[in-house]
Design a protein around this motif. Structure first.
Motif, PDB file in Angstrom:
ATOM      1  N   VAL A   1      -8.017  64.264 -15.070  1.00 31.29           N
ATOM      2  CA  VAL A   1      -8.906  65.135 -14.309  1.00 31.29           C
ATOM      3  C   VAL A   1      -9.998  64.294 -13.654  1.00 31.29           C
ATOM      4  O   VAL A   1     -10.125  63.098 -13.906  1.00 31.29           O
ATOM      5  CB  VAL A   1      -9.536  66.213 -15.223  1.00 31.29           C
ATOM      6  CG1 VAL A   1      -8.455  67.096 -15.822  1.00 31.29           C
ATOM      7  CG2 VAL A   1     -10.377  65.569 -16.331  1.00 31.29           C
ATOM      8  N   MET A   2     -10.827  64.958 -12.830  1.00 31.70           N
ATOM      9  CA  MET A   2     -11.928  64.259 -12.173  1.00 31.70           C
ATOM     10  C   MET A   2     -12.964  65.272 -11.739  1.00 31.70           C
ATOM     11  O   MET A   2     -12.712  66.477 -11.762  1.00 31.70           O
ATOM     12  CB  MET A   2     -11.418  63.461 -10.966  1.00 31.70           C
ATOM     13  CG  MET A   2     -10.580  64.244  -9.967  1.00 31.70           C
ATOM     14  SD  MET A   2     -11.511  65.146  -8.701  1.00 31.70           S
ATOM     15  CE  MET A   2     -12.190  63.794  -7.762  1.00 31.70           C
ATOM     16  N   LYS A   3     -14.143  64.760 -11.360  1.00 28.76           N
ATOM     17  CA  LYS A   3     -15.175  65.631 -10.804  1.00 28.76           C
ATOM     18  C   LYS A   3     -16.016  64.838  -9.823  1.00 28.76           C
ATOM     19  O   LYS A   3     -16.365  63.677 -10.043  1.00 28.76           O
ATOM     20  CB  LYS A   3     -16.039  66.257 -11.893  1.00 28.76           C
ATOM     21  CG  LYS A   3     -16.829  65.316 -12.770  1.00 28.76           C
ATOM     22  CD  LYS A   3     -18.222  64.958 -12.283  1.00 28.76           C
ATOM     23  CE  LYS A   3     -19.107  66.150 -12.150  1.00 28.76           C
ATOM     24  NZ  LYS A   3     -20.495  65.725 -11.670  1.00 28.76           N
ATOM     25  N   LEU A   4     -16.280  65.456  -8.674  1.00 26.18           N
ATOM     26  CA  LEU A   4     -17.243  64.936  -7.697  1.00 26.18           C
ATOM     27  C   LEU A   4     -18.095  66.116  -7.266  1.00 26.18           C
ATOM     28  O   LEU A   4     -18.034  66.561  -6.126  1.00 26.18           O
ATOM     29  CB  LEU A   4     -16.530  64.317  -6.485  1.00 26.18           C
ATOM     30  CG  LEU A   4     -15.675  63.069  -6.675  1.00 26.18           C
ATOM     31  CD1 LEU A   4     -15.127  62.599  -5.333  1.00 26.18           C
ATOM     32  CD2 LEU A   4     -16.454  61.951  -7.329  1.00 26.18           C
ATOM     33  N   SER A   5     -18.856  66.653  -8.221  1.00 32.50           N
ATOM     34  CA  SER A   5     -19.595  67.884  -7.946  1.00 32.50           C
ATOM     35  C   SER A   5     -21.098  67.707  -8.065  1.00 32.50           C
ATOM     36  O   SER A   5     -21.840  68.686  -8.077  1.00 32.50           O
ATOM     37  CB  SER A   5     -19.122  68.989  -8.886  1.00 32.50           C
ATOM     38  OG  SER A   5     -19.117  68.565 -10.236  1.00 32.50           O
ATOM     39  N   GLY A   6     -21.547  66.459  -8.182  1.00 33.13           N
ATOM     40  CA  GLY A   6     -22.970  66.204  -8.112  1.00 33.13           C
ATOM     41  C   GLY A   6     -23.697  66.232  -9.436  1.00 33.13           C
ATOM     42  O   GLY A   6     -23.095  66.289 -10.510  1.00 33.13           O
TER      43      GLY A   6
END
Length: 433
Positions: A182-187
């Motif tokens: 998984v990943m996240k680029l949501s700040g």
């Protein structure tokens, strides 16, 4: 991980150049995603890609030098990359991102790659175990409970059960792979306040990682699941290692670790051939379980994040994947060179005077009309005398007026005892790739 237990394949996953290379790719993809969204000039994104540094040891050294000033690893990384790309294009690097966007996405990427190596190692170990199980399907030995002779089994059946357990661990690894892919680029707190969701989707698609809702960090229950899979591998390998250590004891000596030319078992006693691989596996499994405990404690963070988990993960995530991979490969080498002694297995089976057939004798007496308690006391009385006086169990039963001799042939039939073991081997056919 210390070099003694590291492997080149897993080193390549967790090395500093690999880590910073992943960070760099996340940054470049984020810039390209912003360009596709019309936020970053397309030309700037192309320049960033074209002028991006190579992640090698020199690049790592420049980042570490910069970190001495920033006291922040991601900030030092961003400063170094921006300086090498140069303005104005370099200013778009890290646009809208927070440190955990980069670090967590890259860390999940690394865990996924590490899990792929462990899954392959589990498959190779299973293949070795299945081969040995089939080769020794009819190699009769004594089964032991509490370390005491119980009933006959075969060495192949024992190993077949090991193969089935490793296959379950392989499935745990596959499930853990899904959890960490998984990943996240949501700040800063996961609200997409400075980065649109389509940029996250763009990067996730390119990396093969699924965007997930998050705070500033990806939830650490996923990392704990990864660590559990590693620890479970260690526990399974230790289960096999402990059994092999017991079977190699001098008074048992049913198997023996291979001993290569020039090897020395003891600096003082030239006769020693010690189960060193099995003992090493047992020891390293303890480290894996300890790392799992630390990983579970990393799940609870303050509010949207703190960094109490960060220092722990720098140690336990690379080390656990290294150790799980190492113990599987070490165990496979042990098994490939294992010396198996069928004659000694048979001798040990015979050493308990036929007492291993006490249960079928008990059941035969019950079938003949005795109550279970009556039958138990008759069998136990003769069994204890057999042990104490070193007398043949069947001979004592034949001399007992309360025992019908006609039932003893079937009760002492080894083939009857093992007639249903095929069910264990049938399960091996269900192991997939």
């Amino acid at each position: 991980m210390i070099p003694r237990y590291s492997t080149p394949e897993m080193d390549a996953v967790w090395s500093d150049p690999a880590r910073f290379g992943r960070w760099l790719e996340v940054e470049l993809l984020a810039t390209e995603g912003h360009a596709e969204a019309g936020i970053v000039p397309q030309e700037a994104a192309e320049i960033c890609r074209a002028k991006a540094p190579t992640s090698d040891e020199a690049f790592v050294e420049r980042i570490l030098e910069r970190e001495q000033i920033t006291d922040h690893d991601v900030a030092a990384f961003v400063d170094t990359v921006q300086a090498e790309i140069d303005d104005p294009a370099g200013s778009w690097i890290h646009y809208g991102l927070t440190s955990s966007d980069v670090g967590d996405t890259a860390l999940c990427w690394a865990m996924r790659d590490a899990t792929d190596l462990m899954i392959d190692a589990a498959g190779e170990l299973i293949a070795t175990l299945v081969r040995i199980a089939r080769e020794h399907a009819d190699t009769v030995m004594i089964g032991r409970t509490h370390g005491i002779h119980a009933e006959p089994t075969t060495f192949g059946a024992k190993v077949a059960l090991w193969a089935l357990q490793v296959d379950r661990d392989r499935q745990r690894l596959r499930t853990a792979r899904d959890a960490v892919s998984v990943m996240k680029l949501s700040g800063a707190v996961g609200t997409y306040s400075n980065i649109p969701p389509e940029v996250e989707a763009f990067v996730g698609d390119r990396l093969g990682l699924a965007p997930v809702p998050a705070t500033q960090v990806v939830a650490r229950d996923r990392h704990a699941q990864f660590l559990y899979a590693c620890a479970s591998v260690g526990a399974t390998c230790e289960m096999m290692a402990v059994e092999l250590r017991h079977l190699q004891r001098t008074e048992v000596r049913e198997v023996q670790e291979g001993f290569k030319p020039g090897q020395k078992g003891s600096s003082a006693m030239p006769h020693k051939r010690n189960p060193i691989s099995a003992e090493t596996i047992s020891g390293l499994s303890r480290v894996l379980r300890g790392n799992l405990s630390a990983g579970m404690q990393d799940v609870a963070l303050w509010h949207e994040r703190d960094i109490s988990h960060s220092s722990v993960e720098r140690v336990i995530l690379p080390d656990s994947s290294q150790l799980a991979y190492y113990v599987m490969r070490r165990l496979r080498r042990l098994l490939d060179g294992l010396v198996i002694m069928p004659e000694r297995m048979q001798a040990n089976l015979d050493a308990s005077y036929g007492l291993v057939f006490s249960q079928p004798v008990l059941l035969s007496l019950v079938q003949g009309g005795k109550t279970r308690d009556e039958a138990y006391r008759i069998v136990q009385r003769n069994a204890m005398r057999s042990w104490d006086e070193g007398l043949d169990f069947r001979t004592l039963l034949e001399a007992d007026d309360e025992v019908d001799d006609s039932v003893l042939d079937d009760a002492f039939d080894l083939r009857r005892s093992l007639s249903n073991l095929h069910r264990v081997f049938d399960q091996l056919e269900e192991i997939g790739d």
